[in-house]
Structures are given as C-alpha cells and as structure tokens.
Scaffold this motif. Structure first.
Motif, PDB file in Angstrom:
ATOM      1  N   VAL A 133      29.821  49.463  47.176  1.00 27.57           N
ATOM      2  CA  VAL A 133      30.893  49.534  46.183  1.00 27.57           C
ATOM      3  C   VAL A 133      31.257  48.117  45.733  1.00 27.57           C
ATOM      4  O   VAL A 133      31.581  47.273  46.555  1.00 27.57           O
ATOM      5  CB  VAL A 133      32.137  50.246  46.743  1.00 27.57           C
ATOM      6  CG1 VAL A 133      33.302  50.190  45.755  1.00 27.57           C
ATOM      7  CG2 VAL A 133      31.802  51.692  47.078  1.00 27.57           C
ATOM      8  N   PRO A 134      31.211  47.831  44.433  1.00 22.28           N
ATOM      9  CA  PRO A 134      31.528  46.474  43.971  1.00 22.28           C
ATOM     10  C   PRO A 134      33.017  46.177  43.998  1.00 22.28           C
ATOM     11  O   PRO A 134      33.850  47.078  44.091  1.00 22.28           O
ATOM     12  CB  PRO A 134      31.010  46.474  42.521  1.00 22.28           C
ATOM     13  CG  PRO A 134      31.068  47.907  42.096  1.00 22.28           C
ATOM     14  CD  PRO A 134      30.783  48.710  43.340  1.00 22.28           C
ATOM     15  N   VAL A 135      33.320  44.876  43.917  1.00 24.43           N
ATOM     16  CA  VAL A 135      34.698  44.402  43.816  1.00 24.43           C
ATOM     17  C   VAL A 135      34.927  43.944  42.379  1.00 24.43           C
ATOM     18  O   VAL A 135      34.197  43.094  41.868  1.00 24.43           O
ATOM     19  CB  VAL A 135      34.964  43.220  44.770  1.00 24.43           C
ATOM     20  CG1 VAL A 135      36.407  42.727  44.611  1.00 24.43           C
ATOM     21  CG2 VAL A 135      34.690  43.618  46.214  1.00 24.43           C
ATOM     22  N   LEU A 136      35.916  44.521  41.732  1.00 22.83           N
ATOM     23  CA  LEU A 136      36.317  44.078  40.401  1.00 22.83           C
ATOM     24  C   LEU A 136      37.334  42.962  40.535  1.00 22.83           C
ATOM     25  O   LEU A 136      38.379  43.138  41.167  1.00 22.83           O
ATOM     26  CB  LEU A 136      36.929  45.233  39.606  1.00 22.83           C
ATOM     27  CG  LEU A 136      37.580  44.857  38.264  1.00 22.83           C
ATOM     28  CD1 LEU A 136      36.524  44.460  37.241  1.00 22.83           C
ATOM     29  CD2 LEU A 136      38.454  45.986  37.739  1.00 22.83           C
ATOM     30  N   VAL A 137      37.050  41.793  39.979  1.00 22.05           N
ATOM     31  CA  VAL A 137      38.022  40.707  39.901  1.00 22.05           C
ATOM     32  C   VAL A 137      38.689  40.792  38.533  1.00 22.05           C
ATOM     33  O   VAL A 137      38.038  40.591  37.501  1.00 22.05           O
ATOM     34  CB  VAL A 137      37.354  39.336  40.109  1.00 22.05           C
ATOM     35  CG1 VAL A 137      38.362  38.211  39.865  1.00 22.05           C
ATOM     36  CG2 VAL A 137      36.791  39.231  41.524  1.00 22.05           C
ATOM     37  N   ALA A 138      39.976  41.116  38.529  1.00 23.06           N
ATOM     38  CA  ALA A 138      40.721  41.335  37.290  1.00 23.06           C
ATOM     39  C   ALA A 138      41.577  40.115  36.972  1.00 23.06           C
ATOM     40  O   ALA A 138      42.554  39.851  37.679  1.00 23.06           O
ATOM     41  CB  ALA A 138      41.596  42.585  37.406  1.00 23.06           C
ATOM     42  N   PRO A 139      41.225  39.350  35.929  1.00 24.59           N
ATOM     43  CA  PRO A 139      41.995  38.143  35.602  1.00 24.59           C
ATOM     44  C   PRO A 139      43.380  38.471  35.081  1.00 24.59           C
ATOM     45  O   PRO A 139      43.625  39.544  34.518  1.00 24.59           O
ATOM     46  CB  PRO A 139      41.151  37.482  34.492  1.00 24.59           C
ATOM     47  CG  PRO A 139      39.810  38.146  34.546  1.00 24.59           C
ATOM     48  CD  PRO A 139      40.063  39.524  35.052  1.00 24.59           C
ATOM     49  N   GLY A 140      44.287  37.520  35.270  1.00 17.04           N
ATOM     50  CA  GLY A 140      45.626  37.652  34.725  1.00 17.04           C
ATOM     51  C   GLY A 140      45.724  37.056  33.330  1.00 17.04           C
ATOM     52  O   GLY A 140      44.714  36.675  32.714  1.00 17.04           O
ATOM     53  N   TRP A 141      46.951  36.953  32.846  1.00 13.09           N
ATOM     54  CA  TRP A 141      47.194  36.446  31.495  1.00 13.09           C
ATOM     55  C   TRP A 141      46.724  34.994  31.365  1.00 13.09           C
ATOM     56  O   TRP A 141      46.928  34.171  32.256  1.00 13.09           O
ATOM     57  CB  TRP A 141      48.686  36.528  31.170  1.00 13.09           C
ATOM     58  CG  TRP A 141      48.993  36.041  29.786  1.00 13.09           C
ATOM     59  CD1 TRP A 141      48.996  36.793  28.650  1.00 13.09           C
ATOM     60  CD2 TRP A 141      49.321  34.718  29.393  1.00 13.09           C
ATOM     61  NE1 TRP A 141      49.297  35.999  27.571  1.00 13.09           N
ATOM     62  CE2 TRP A 141      49.503  34.718  27.990  1.00 13.09           C
ATOM     63  CE3 TRP A 141      49.473  33.512  30.089  1.00 13.09           C
ATOM     64  CZ2 TRP A 141      49.834  33.578  27.278  1.00 13.09           C
ATOM     65  CZ3 TRP A 141      49.798  32.364  29.375  1.00 13.09           C
ATOM     66  CH2 TRP A 141      49.981  32.410  27.982  1.00 13.09           C
ATOM     67  N   GLY A 142      46.070  34.696  30.239  1.00 17.57           N
ATOM     68  CA  GLY A 142      45.616  33.341  29.972  1.00 17.57           C
ATOM     69  C   GLY A 142      44.404  32.933  30.769  1.00 17.57           C
ATOM     70  O   GLY A 142      44.000  31.767  30.753  1.00 17.57           O
ATOM     71  N   ALA A 143      43.796  33.880  31.485  1.00 17.33           N
ATOM     72  CA  ALA A 143      42.664  33.576  32.348  1.00 17.33           C
ATOM     73  C   ALA A 143      41.423  34.341  31.903  1.00 17.33           C
ATOM     74  O   ALA A 143      41.507  35.350  31.186  1.00 17.33           O
ATOM     75  CB  ALA A 143      42.986  33.909  33.800  1.00 17.33           C
ATOM     76  N   VAL A 147      39.263  46.393  44.131  1.00 14.04           N
ATOM     77  CA  VAL A 147      39.825  45.489  43.126  1.00 14.04           C
ATOM     78  C   VAL A 147      40.571  44.335  43.788  1.00 14.04           C
ATOM     79  O   VAL A 147      41.299  44.533  44.764  1.00 14.04           O
ATOM     80  CB  VAL A 147      40.806  46.234  42.183  1.00 14.04           C
ATOM     81  CG1 VAL A 147      41.339  45.281  41.115  1.00 14.04           C
ATOM     82  CG2 VAL A 147      40.127  47.428  41.526  1.00 14.04           C
ATOM     83  N   ILE A 148      40.378  43.142  43.233  1.00 12.11           N
ATOM     84  CA  ILE A 148      41.265  42.007  43.492  1.00 12.11           C
ATOM     85  C   ILE A 148      41.824  41.613  42.132  1.00 12.11           C
ATOM     86  O   ILE A 148      41.088  41.139  41.260  1.00 12.11           O
ATOM     87  CB  ILE A 148      40.524  40.826  44.146  1.00 12.11           C
ATOM     88  CG1 ILE A 148      39.982  41.245  45.517  1.00 12.11           C
ATOM     89  CG2 ILE A 148      41.458  39.628  44.276  1.00 12.11           C
ATOM     90  CD1 ILE A 148      39.115  40.197  46.187  1.00 12.11           C
ATOM     91  N   ALA A 149      43.112  41.878  41.912  1.00 14.30           N
ATOM     92  CA  ALA A 149      43.751  41.654  40.618  1.00 14.30           C
ATOM     93  C   ALA A 149      44.793  40.563  40.748  1.00 14.30           C
ATOM     94  O   ALA A 149      45.635  40.612  41.650  1.00 14.30           O
ATOM     95  CB  ALA A 149      44.395  42.945  40.105  1.00 14.30           C
ATOM     96  N   HIS A 150      44.748  39.592  39.851  1.00 19.18           N
ATOM     97  CA  HIS A 150      45.700  38.496  39.893  1.00 19.18           C
ATOM     98  C   HIS A 150      46.730  38.623  38.786  1.00 19.18           C
ATOM     99  O   HIS A 150      46.386  38.911  37.633  1.00 19.18           O
ATOM    100  CB  HIS A 150      44.968  37.154  39.752  1.00 19.18           C
ATOM    101  CG  HIS A 150      45.870  35.962  39.815  1.00 19.18           C
ATOM    102  ND1 HIS A 150      46.044  35.101  38.758  1.00 19.18           N
ATOM    103  CD2 HIS A 150      46.670  35.491  40.814  1.00 19.18           C
ATOM    104  CE1 HIS A 150      46.901  34.146  39.097  1.00 19.18           C
ATOM    105  NE2 HIS A 150      47.296  34.357  40.342  1.00 19.18           N
ATOM    106  N   SER A 151      47.999  38.459  39.120  1.00 15.30           N
ATOM    107  CA  SER A 151      49.077  38.319  38.143  1.00 15.30           C
ATOM    108  C   SER A 151      49.135  39.518  37.186  1.00 15.30           C
ATOM    109  O   SER A 151      49.278  40.655  37.630  1.00 15.30           O
ATOM    110  CB  SER A 151      48.898  36.989  37.394  1.00 15.30           C
ATOM    111  OG  SER A 151      50.027  36.652  36.644  1.00 15.30           O
TER     112      SER A 151
END
Length: 312
Positions: free
Chosen positions: A49-59, A137-141
């Motif tokens: 299962v993959p990990v989705l890296v979800a960028p935050g605003w301005g990234a 998921v690893i989601a920032h901001s």
C-alpha cells in the motif's frame, strides 16, 4: 500519547532525490486540469500500500523532496502531486458533487470549501488513474483538509489504513484569516530549528533551493490563493475525523509545540479521544517536516507502522 522523533544520523543528501531511477515523474489530465505527480517505487517495499504525501498551502512535491527520500529509504512506495493552480471543475460542478454526496449519505450540506473539494477530487483522480485501491497518508497543514474530504468522498480507499496529520489545519477552533496570516508571519520570523538539532549544510542548501516555491504558487493563481487562505481559516475537520474514525480509518495527529500557525494550545482543546488514535507532540514550528526531514518525516513514517501494530 505516542513518542515523537529522536535524533538520527543524517543519511546521504536527498536534495536531488527526484532524479533517482526509482522516481517516476508522471503527468495526468484530471477534470480538465494538468496534474504533475510522482510515483516512487523502491525495491523490496515494506508494504504494497503506497503512502500519499499531501502538500499544504503554498507547497509542492518539491517542498518535500528530501522527506520523500526518507520514506523511500524506509522502503515505502510514495505518491505525491502538485495541485493545479488553474483549471479543473468549475464551482457549479463542485456544488453539484457536494449535493450528490449529501443525497447519498442522507446528510445536510457539510459546508466544504469548493477550493478544498477541488483538491480532494484531484487526489482521488490521481488514485483512480493510478488504480490505487488503498492508501496511507502523511498530510501537512492544509493537506489535512482536502485529504479528509477525499476520505469522506471515497472512504473505501482509506479504511483500515492510517492518516497522519502533521501540523494540521482545521483543528484549533474558531479562526479568521487575519489571525492565520499573523501566525504564518510568526513562523517565518522565528528560527525554524531546535537548539539541540542544528540545521545541516544539506538542509540549508535545500531550503534555499525551495524559496521560490510559495511565491510561484501564489502568482500562478492569485484568486484561488485568496479563496484557499479563507477556506483554511474557516475549516473545522473534527466532525470529518469522527466520521472517518468510525469507518475504521486510523487517525494520528503530529503537532509542533512551537507552531504559531496552528498552535498546540488550540489543538489540545479540540482534540477528542473518539476521533483520533494518537496525538504526538514534537518540538519545533510549522515547517519542521521540511527543515529536518530525517527526523520528522521519519517519525511520521514510523507512526504508520506503530499504529498498525497497535490497532491490528
């Protein structure tokens, strides 16, 4: 309470990780908008299962290049994307999608921001085009908001998996755009390091290389930028988390005690045990996951494993 990051020995420079042979750069047309994405596929993957890296605003994905390298070093397959600054569904179509969801779920309007809904549907469009059935998921901001909406729309892709929310938006209670801007400014003005964890030469070099990302993000869609900032200031994700937690999605919050953008004090008042599996408090401010990726992205990755072991 789960443990936060401990100091690690830095690995080789990952500033040019996106040029590695295991990084596949891809381009998709999703709802009429061009979407750039990556699929990192290391050998002998820890989990299919993959990990989705979800960028935050301005990234963008580039903002997390060394951190994605950390995940790959841990044998994680990683997906990430740049949210398009133009194009995609228009507001009328997004409102119709929200209305269809309400009828299907038998609920009143959830009041999602159209800008965040557009980003959520872009994430789901990427997963669909990649034929990904499940994702961690690893989601920032700000990424916390649109990832939660994506999971509300298609929970089957997240059930039984883990969402790690790093310094998440939408969890400090009542907010406004002026307070948000002030908090962001304070994060910029204070040192983004911790006294006993110096910023390495490689990290300094990387941070200099990414200084134009946010200005370019803003200039590529100024109207969308303003709408996004307002949406972030108004977002409340606690009820979404409660819904998702009941569905069987593991929720971990990882928050910086010196984060002025989304202060820990406000977060602690609103976090309840019935919608998270763990709260990890770490030293530092809002951008530590970019400033010290070996530590903070490494800690986020370890939470996927620890939480899986604890729950299952």
């Amino acid at each position: 309470m789960l443990e936060g990051p401990t100091q690690k020995t830095p690995s080789p420079n990952k500033n040019n990780f996106f040029e590695s042979p295991n990084v596949h750069k891809e381009h998709f047309l999703i709802e009429g908008a061009q979407v750039d994405a990556i699929d990192v596929m290391p050998e002998n993957q820890k989990d299919e299962v993959p990990v989705l890296v979800a960028p935050g605003w301005g990234a963008t994905m580039k903002s997390f290049e060394p951190g994605i390298g950390v995940l790959a070093e841990a044998k994680r397959r990683v997906l990430s994307l740049d949210h398009p600054r133009k194009g995609g569904k228009d507001d009328a179509d997004l409102r119709e999608d929200m209305s269809k969801w309400c009828k299907k779920e038998g609920q009143d309007s959830p009041g999602w921001s159209l800008e965040e809904l557009r980003k959520a549907e872009t994430i789901l469009g990427l997963l669909d085009q990649k034929k990904v059935e499940k994702v961690d998921v690893i989601a920032h901001s700000e990424g916390a908001i649109n990832v939660c909406i994506a999971a509300m729309l298609q929970p089957e892709k997240f059930i039984g998996r883990t969402i790690v929310l790093v310094n998440p938006a939408g969890m400090i209670g009542k907010d406004n755009i002026f307070r948000l801007q002030g908090g962001a400014g304070a994060n910029k003005s204070r040192t983004e390091t911790v006294s006993h964890i110096p910023v390495t030469e490689a990290e300094t070099e990387y941070l200099k290389s990414t200084k134009n990302i946010t200005p370019e993000y803003i200039n590529a869609g100024k109207i969308r930028t303003v709408k996004e900032l307002y949406a972030i200031s108004q977002a409340r994700i606690e009820e979404m988390l409660r819904y998702l937690h009941k569905k069987g999605i593991r929720i971990i919050v990882m928050a910086g005690v010196e984060d002025t953008m989304f202060p820990m004090a406000g977060m602690q008042k609103n976090i309840k045990k019935d919608f998270i599996d763990g709260l990890v408090s770490v030293k530092g401010g809002h951008m530590q996951i970019q400033v010290h990726p070996e530590l903070y992205m490494g800690a986020a990755e370890s939470l996927l494993e620890k939480t899986k072991e604890r729950v299952e």
